[in-house]
Design a protein around this motif. Structure first.
Motif, PDB file in Angstrom:
ATOM      1  N   THR A  91      15.919 -33.240  66.391  1.00  0.00           N
ATOM      2  CA  THR A  91      16.505 -34.261  65.650  1.00  0.00           C
ATOM      3  C   THR A  91      16.224 -33.928  64.080  1.00  0.00           C
ATOM      4  N   LYS A  92      15.042 -33.570  63.588  1.00  0.00           N
ATOM      5  CA  LYS A  92      14.719 -33.258  62.482  1.00  0.00           C
ATOM      6  C   LYS A  92      15.425 -31.975  61.762  1.00  0.00           C
ATOM      7  N   TYR A  93      14.441 -31.127  61.247  1.00  0.00           N
ATOM      8  CA  TYR A  93      15.128 -29.860  60.597  1.00  0.00           C
ATOM      9  C   TYR A  93      15.781 -29.185  61.262  1.00  0.00           C
ATOM     10  N   VAL A  94      15.645 -29.039  62.269  1.00  0.00           N
ATOM     11  CA  VAL A  94      16.310 -27.722  63.509  1.00  0.00           C
ATOM     12  C   VAL A  94      17.778 -28.178  63.448  1.00  0.00           C
ATOM     13  N   ASN A  95      18.145 -29.426  63.735  1.00  0.00           N
ATOM     14  CA  ASN A  95      19.428 -29.878  63.561  1.00  0.00           C
ATOM     15  C   ASN A  95      19.934 -30.259  62.320  1.00  0.00           C
ATOM     16  N   GLY A  96      19.036 -30.999  61.599  1.00  0.00           N
ATOM     17  CA  GLY A  96      19.243 -31.097  60.252  1.00  0.00           C
ATOM     18  C   GLY A  96      20.409 -32.060  59.556  1.00  0.00           C
ATOM     19  N   HIS A  97      21.001 -32.743  60.352  1.00  0.00           N
ATOM     20  CA  HIS A  97      22.474 -33.781  59.942  1.00  0.00           C
ATOM     21  C   HIS A  97      22.054 -35.042  60.621  1.00  0.00           C
TER      22      HIS A  97
END
Length: 428
Positions: free
Chosen positions: A234-240
């Motif tokens: 949910t956080k940095y890997v997807n980032g949106h």
């Protein structure tokens, strides 16, 4: 408009004073030179599909036709496996330099799956500064419903983390759990020393690192000695900030097979659409993380220079007690930081005043998106930490946590300056 222009001009002058030196980017570990390419192409082979799609198709189907009873082609049922999820899992393994990747419907679902590796009568050692959902799971679920005992070890900047873990090991200890960067005080986990100690003392212990705050772009816990690394995607890997998902990566086939079984039987899998969202988000991981670090350094340096800020906790700053430790393991640092408002000029309402005065930094939970967020951990840690525990750890009413996004730094610093100045000049 005139006031806004004045604030931007002042912010620009402050940026010129707080510009990151070249030295700020020296001394970190070498970056993953091929990650940007892998993030775009791993799991997506146009020649694998009949029509040669450059972008992976989203397989929304729940079930797959079999050639004969009991003779499926590759996939049977999407809870067990799905082509879009399989592509994401290949990508997750690649980003963390691992062999096996698994995707879950949320970071908490990933945490639950990994925690389930410890059974009735087992013992877990967990850092006391972990994601609140992790703490709650061990405290309110594992101990209560699964007869798993848990020892929470104190995580401080100046503590010998490996020794603290060693002293907590029991004959039935099965797992050690740390966040790569703690929440909300930004304590760096000494993965290498803890891993070395575990291998010498009790090598069957599973060493787990939640690397959500640092990201696979800046840190590779499996290479540093962890057995399992997990992320809230949910956080940095997807980032949106538009999908919830979790990821687990390991090099251990036995652990992978157990987790794969739990993934299927537990059923907490992301939808094909969610998988496609994460795949798309990960394509810009390198670009985003580079900007998160650039903005993070500029924001942290500005905060250090402001009279209404007492202390900044950011591993990218030389003032951070574990700056050198972070540089010895990571190739850089994200946009996560915390800071204390100056206690000599603040009162019980100061944090609320500051946070509600922000216009670009949104007051909200979560982190790692392209947009900047700010929160007050003292009031926003739910009920997993008692007030006494918060004060003991240093989580006071004047501690602010920030997730620095990738907006223009002039706007970000101008926003922070206006809100900070308002603490001593209400007319701002």
């Amino acid at each position: 408009m005139k006031a806004h222009a004045t604030i931007c001009l002042v912010a620009l002058a402050l940026i010129n004073q707080a510009t990151s030196d070249d030295d700020d980017f020296k001394g970190w570990q070498g970056k993953d030179e091929t990650l940007a390419t892998r993030a775009i192409h791993v799991g997506e082979d146009p020649d694998y599909y009949r029509f040669g799609p450059v972008v992976l198709p989203i397989y929304m189907t729940t079930t797959f036709k079999q050639d004969a009873p009991g003779k499926p082609r590759t996939y049977k049922y999407s809870r067990d496996d799905n082509p879009t999820r399989a592509a994401l899992e290949l990508l997750l393994a690649s980003l963390d330099d691992g062999k096996y990747g698994l995707a879950f419907s949320s970071g908490t679902a990933a945490i639950t799956a990994v925690a389930e590796l410890v059974h009735d009568g087992g013992h877990v050692i967990c850092a006391d500064q972990v994601f609140g959902g992790t703490y709650r799971y061990f405290k309110q679920v594992a101990q209560v419903f699964h007869n798993v005992s848990v020892t929470f070890v104190t995580q401080k900047y100046d503590s010998n983390q490996a020794e603290e873990v060693r002293k907590a090991i029991q004959p039935n200890t099965k797992m050690v759990w740390f966040d790569g960067l703690s929440n909300p005080l930004m304590v760096v986990c000494d993965i290498v020393k803890i891993s070395e100690m575990i291998k010498k003392t009790k090598p069957d212990i599973i060493f787990v690192i939640d690397n959500t705050f640092v990201s696979p772009y800046f840190s590779k816990p499996l290479k540093l000695g962890a057995d399992i690394v997990l992320h809230s995607l949910t956080k940095y890997v997807n980032g949106h900030s538009d999908v919830t998902a979790g990821g687990v990566i390991t090099n251990n086939q036995e652990l992978y097979e157990k987790l794969k079984l739990y993934q299927s039987m537990g059923g907490a899998v992301p939808s094909p659409m969610d998988c496609a969202q994460v795949i798309r988000g990960a394509k810009t991981l390198e670009l985003r993380m580079q900007q998160h670090m650039i903005n993070g350094l500029k924001v942290a340096k500005f905060l250090e220079s402001h009279r209404n800020v007492e202390k900044v906790l950011y591993p990218g700053l030389k003032s951070h007690p574990q700056h050198e430790l972070a540089k010895s393991m990571w190739s850089g640092t994200s946009g996560m930081m915390s800071f204390y408002l100056n206690s000599s000029i603040t009162n019980e309402q100061s944090a609320d005043t500051f946070l509600t005065s922000l216009k670009i930094f949104a007051l909200g939970m979560s982190l790692g998106g392209v947009e900047s967020l700010a929160e007050l951990p003292f009031k926003m840690l739910d009920d997993w930490m008692t007030q006494v525990h918060r004060y003991t750890m240093g989580v006071s009413e004047n501690l602010i946590r920030v997730s620095t996004g990738i907006e223009n730094e002039v706007s970000l610093i101008g926003d922070l300056k206006r809100a900070l100045d308002k603490l001593t000049d209400p007319n701002q």
